[in-house]
Write a protein that holds these residues in place. Structure first.
Motif, PDB file in Angstrom:
ATOM      1  N   LEU A 101      29.946  57.400  37.160  1.00 24.86           N
ATOM      2  CA  LEU A 101      29.954  58.468  36.159  1.00 24.86           C
ATOM      3  C   LEU A 101      30.596  57.991  34.863  1.00 24.86           C
ATOM      4  O   LEU A 101      30.476  58.658  33.839  1.00 24.86           O
ATOM      5  CB  LEU A 101      30.696  59.695  36.684  1.00 24.86           C
ATOM      6  CG  LEU A 101      30.096  60.354  37.927  1.00 24.86           C
ATOM      7  CD1 LEU A 101      30.906  61.568  38.336  1.00 24.86           C
ATOM      8  CD2 LEU A 101      28.642  60.709  37.711  1.00 24.86           C
ATOM      9  N   GLU A 102      31.297  56.886  34.927  1.00 24.73           N
ATOM     10  CA  GLU A 102      31.903  56.219  33.767  1.00 24.73           C
ATOM     11  C   GLU A 102      31.662  54.727  33.938  1.00 24.73           C
ATOM     12  O   GLU A 102      31.375  54.274  35.054  1.00 24.73           O
ATOM     13  CB  GLU A 102      33.426  56.429  33.740  1.00 24.73           C
ATOM     14  CG  GLU A 102      33.908  57.827  33.591  1.00 24.73           C
ATOM     15  CD  GLU A 102      35.444  57.918  33.653  1.00 24.73           C
ATOM     16  OE1 GLU A 102      35.938  59.010  33.386  1.00 24.73           O
ATOM     17  OE2 GLU A 102      36.131  56.919  33.968  1.00 24.73           O
ATOM     18  N   ALA A 103      31.823  53.981  32.864  1.00 23.86           N
ATOM     19  CA  ALA A 103      31.858  52.530  33.012  1.00 23.86           C
ATOM     20  C   ALA A 103      32.999  52.248  33.987  1.00 23.86           C
ATOM     21  O   ALA A 103      34.079  52.826  33.868  1.00 23.86           O
ATOM     22  CB  ALA A 103      32.115  51.858  31.674  1.00 23.86           C
ATOM     23  N   SER A 104      32.744  51.409  34.976  1.00 22.26           N
ATOM     24  CA  SER A 104      33.696  51.249  36.070  1.00 22.26           C
ATOM     25  C   SER A 104      33.896  49.784  36.426  1.00 22.26           C
ATOM     26  O   SER A 104      33.044  48.947  36.155  1.00 22.26           O
ATOM     27  CB  SER A 104      33.198  52.006  37.315  1.00 22.26           C
ATOM     28  OG  SER A 104      33.055  53.386  37.061  1.00 22.26           O
ATOM     29  N   LEU A 105      35.025  49.535  37.039  1.00 23.76           N
ATOM     30  CA  LEU A 105      35.321  48.235  37.633  1.00 23.76           C
ATOM     31  C   LEU A 105      35.669  48.493  39.084  1.00 23.76           C
ATOM     32  O   LEU A 105      36.546  49.319  39.375  1.00 23.76           O
ATOM     33  CB  LEU A 105      36.484  47.548  36.913  1.00 23.76           C
ATOM     34  CG  LEU A 105      36.982  46.252  37.549  1.00 23.76           C
ATOM     35  CD1 LEU A 105      35.903  45.168  37.534  1.00 23.76           C
ATOM     36  CD2 LEU A 105      38.234  45.745  36.842  1.00 23.76           C
ATOM     37  N   VAL A 106      34.941  47.838  39.979  1.00 22.42           N
ATOM     38  CA  VAL A 106      35.192  48.006  41.410  1.00 22.42           C
ATOM     39  C   VAL A 106      35.478  46.655  42.044  1.00 22.42           C
ATOM     40  O   VAL A 106      35.103  45.604  41.506  1.00 22.42           O
ATOM     41  CB  VAL A 106      33.994  48.675  42.122  1.00 22.42           C
ATOM     42  CG1 VAL A 106      33.745  50.080  41.578  1.00 22.42           C
ATOM     43  CG2 VAL A 106      32.737  47.826  42.049  1.00 22.42           C
ATOM     44  N   LEU A 107      36.158  46.706  43.178  1.00 25.65           N
ATOM     45  CA  LEU A 107      36.306  45.536  44.032  1.00 25.65           C
ATOM     46  C   LEU A 107      35.401  45.795  45.225  1.00 25.65           C
ATOM     47  O   LEU A 107      35.575  46.803  45.925  1.00 25.65           O
ATOM     48  CB  LEU A 107      37.759  45.376  44.495  1.00 25.65           C
ATOM     49  CG  LEU A 107      38.812  45.210  43.417  1.00 25.65           C
ATOM     50  CD1 LEU A 107      40.202  45.105  44.040  1.00 25.65           C
ATOM     51  CD2 LEU A 107      38.519  43.991  42.553  1.00 25.65           C
ATOM     52  N   GLN A 108      34.422  44.932  45.430  1.00 24.99           N
ATOM     53  CA  GLN A 108      33.492  45.157  46.531  1.00 24.99           C
ATOM     54  C   GLN A 108      33.704  44.125  47.624  1.00 24.99           C
ATOM     55  O   GLN A 108      34.127  43.001  47.361  1.00 24.99           O
ATOM     56  CB  GLN A 108      32.046  45.144  46.042  1.00 24.99           C
ATOM     57  CG  GLN A 108      31.527  43.791  45.613  1.00 24.99           C
ATOM     58  CD  GLN A 108      30.075  43.848  45.143  1.00 24.99           C
ATOM     59  OE1 GLN A 108      29.547  44.897  44.803  1.00 24.99           O
ATOM     60  NE2 GLN A 108      29.423  42.700  45.118  1.00 24.99           N
ATOM     61  N   ILE A 109      33.413  44.561  48.848  1.00 32.49           N
ATOM     62  CA  ILE A 109      33.474  43.641  49.985  1.00 32.49           C
ATOM     63  C   ILE A 109      32.279  43.930  50.880  1.00 32.49           C
ATOM     64  O   ILE A 109      31.904  45.084  51.076  1.00 32.49           O
ATOM     65  CB  ILE A 109      34.815  43.751  50.750  1.00 32.49           C
ATOM     66  CG1 ILE A 109      34.940  42.625  51.786  1.00 32.49           C
ATOM     67  CG2 ILE A 109      35.002  45.142  51.370  1.00 32.49           C
ATOM     68  CD1 ILE A 109      36.339  42.423  52.330  1.00 32.49           C
ATOM     69  N   SER A 110      31.675  42.857  51.371  1.00 28.61           N
ATOM     70  CA  SER A 110      30.507  42.994  52.248  1.00 28.61           C
ATOM     71  C   SER A 110      30.973  43.212  53.687  1.00 28.61           C
ATOM     72  O   SER A 110      32.118  42.925  54.045  1.00 28.61           O
ATOM     73  CB  SER A 110      29.641  41.742  52.180  1.00 28.61           C
ATOM     74  OG  SER A 110      30.326  40.645  52.778  1.00 28.61           O
ATOM     75  N   ASN A 111      30.054  43.681  54.498  1.00 26.07           N
ATOM     76  CA  ASN A 111      30.352  43.907  55.908  1.00 26.07           C
ATOM     77  C   ASN A 111      30.765  42.600  56.585  1.00 26.07           C
ATOM     78  O   ASN A 111      31.771  42.554  57.291  1.00 26.07           O
ATOM     79  CB  ASN A 111      29.120  44.522  56.598  1.00 26.07           C
ATOM     80  CG  ASN A 111      29.411  44.986  58.001  1.00 26.07           C
ATOM     81  OD1 ASN A 111      30.104  44.318  58.748  1.00 26.07           O
ATOM     82  ND2 ASN A 111      28.865  46.127  58.361  1.00 26.07           N
ATOM     83  N   GLY A 112      29.992  41.544  56.344  1.00 25.20           N
ATOM     84  CA  GLY A 112      30.305  40.251  56.965  1.00 25.20           C
ATOM     85  C   GLY A 112      31.658  39.722  56.534  1.00 25.20           C
ATOM     86  O   GLY A 112      32.430  39.207  57.351  1.00 25.20           O
ATOM     87  N   ARG A 113      31.952  39.854  55.244  1.00 21.45           N
ATOM     88  CA  ARG A 113      33.250  39.366  54.733  1.00 21.45           C
ATOM     89  C   ARG A 113      34.398  40.213  55.272  1.00 21.45           C
ATOM     90  O   ARG A 113      35.473  39.693  55.558  1.00 21.45           O
ATOM     91  CB  ARG A 113      33.244  39.371  53.196  1.00 21.45           C
ATOM     92  CG  ARG A 113      34.468  38.713  52.595  1.00 21.45           C
ATOM     93  CD  ARG A 113      34.564  37.237  52.999  1.00 21.45           C
ATOM     94  NE  ARG A 113      35.769  36.624  52.499  1.00 21.45           N
ATOM     95  CZ  ARG A 113      36.858  36.364  53.242  1.00 21.45           C
ATOM     96  NH1 ARG A 113      36.882  36.656  54.532  1.00 21.45           N
ATOM     97  NH2 ARG A 113      37.918  35.804  52.704  1.00 21.45           N
ATOM     98  N   LEU A 114      34.168  41.518  55.442  1.00 22.61           N
ATOM     99  CA  LEU A 114      35.207  42.376  56.013  1.00 22.61           C
ATOM    100  C   LEU A 114      35.491  41.977  57.456  1.00 22.61           C
ATOM    101  O   LEU A 114      36.654  41.876  57.861  1.00 22.61           O
ATOM    102  CB  LEU A 114      34.780  43.847  55.935  1.00 22.61           C
ATOM    103  CG  LEU A 114      35.808  44.866  56.441  1.00 22.61           C
ATOM    104  CD1 LEU A 114      37.127  44.776  55.663  1.00 22.61           C
ATOM    105  CD2 LEU A 114      35.236  46.280  56.350  1.00 22.61           C
ATOM    106  N   GLU A 115      34.446  41.713  58.223  1.00 20.10           N
ATOM    107  CA  GLU A 115      34.635  41.273  59.614  1.00 20.10           C
ATOM    108  C   GLU A 115      35.418  39.959  59.662  1.00 20.10           C
ATOM    109  O   GLU A 115      36.302  39.779  60.493  1.00 20.10           O
ATOM    110  CB  GLU A 115      33.276  41.111  60.321  1.00 20.10           C
ATOM    111  CG  GLU A 115      32.589  42.413  60.644  1.00 20.10           C
ATOM    112  CD  GLU A 115      33.344  43.282  61.643  1.00 20.10           C
ATOM    113  OE1 GLU A 115      34.013  42.740  62.549  1.00 20.10           O
ATOM    114  OE2 GLU A 115      33.263  44.522  61.501  1.00 20.10           O
TER     115      GLU A 115
END
Length: 193
Positions: A101-115
């Protein structure tokens, strides 16, 4: 990319104690991603590859019913998590859109990397178990509130949880999240002012 200060590590440490080397492993597992306003990061039918920790910005998840009406499931701001967990864990097609809803910065993690991270930092499994339990309880409470509380009470609970939401999220989206019309929300807000 220089990441602005965020509360990922302090938030995790509310539930588990981390050593400095564990903090480093956690932070290195997440990929920072800058997203423009109104960017769809997930669409129904796609497989959810990531869950997101919001460093800056606002995101929502929603679905569109057979009549074309949007129903908002989540609105999340800084230092919150968002994702389609069912798709993320089952690797089945997503049911929700996720949009900024706004310009955003996220930290993403994949399922494989989380495992993989669970194996590297076993304490993290406890943290995510607690996080997902809380998400499940929140979903049940939201469902129950639509049956047993008034729209005004749901509005007050939302404001109590995060008053910033009123300045940063369009009224129509807040109304959808609460399960009411924008007109009903206007009446509630007028009463409160």
């Amino acid at each position: 990319m220089q990441i602005p200060e965020h509360k990922l590590i302090p938030y995790i440490q509310k539930w588990v104690d981390l050593l400095p080397e564990e903090e480093e492993k956690i932070l290195s597992a997440f990929e920072p991603v800058e997203l423009e306003k109104k960017k769809l990061v997930l669409k129904p039918g796609e497989i959810s590859k990531h869950i997101y920790f919001i460093v800056k910005g606002v995101l929502r998840s929603y679905f569109v019913d057979e009549k074309g009406v949007e129903h908002i499931y989540q609105i999340r701001l800084e230092n919150g998590w968002i994702g389609d967990l069912e798709s993320f864990f089952s690797q089945n097609p997503a049911k929700f859109y996720i949009e900024t809803l706004e310009a955003s910065l996220v930290l993403q993690i994949s399922n494989g990397r989380l495992e993989q991270l669970y194996a590297e930092v076993p304490k993290l499994e406890r943290y995510f178990r607690i996080l997902f339990q809380k998400a499940y309880i929140n979903a049940l409470q939201r469902l129950n509130s639509t049956m047993w509380t008034t729209a005004e009470e749901r509005y007050q609970d939302m404001v109590k949880e995060n008053c910033d939401i009123l300045q940063r999220v369009p009224q129509a989206y807040i109304a959808s999240y609460l399960g009411i019309t924008p007109e009903s929300l206007s009446r509630i807000r007028k009463k409160k002012s």
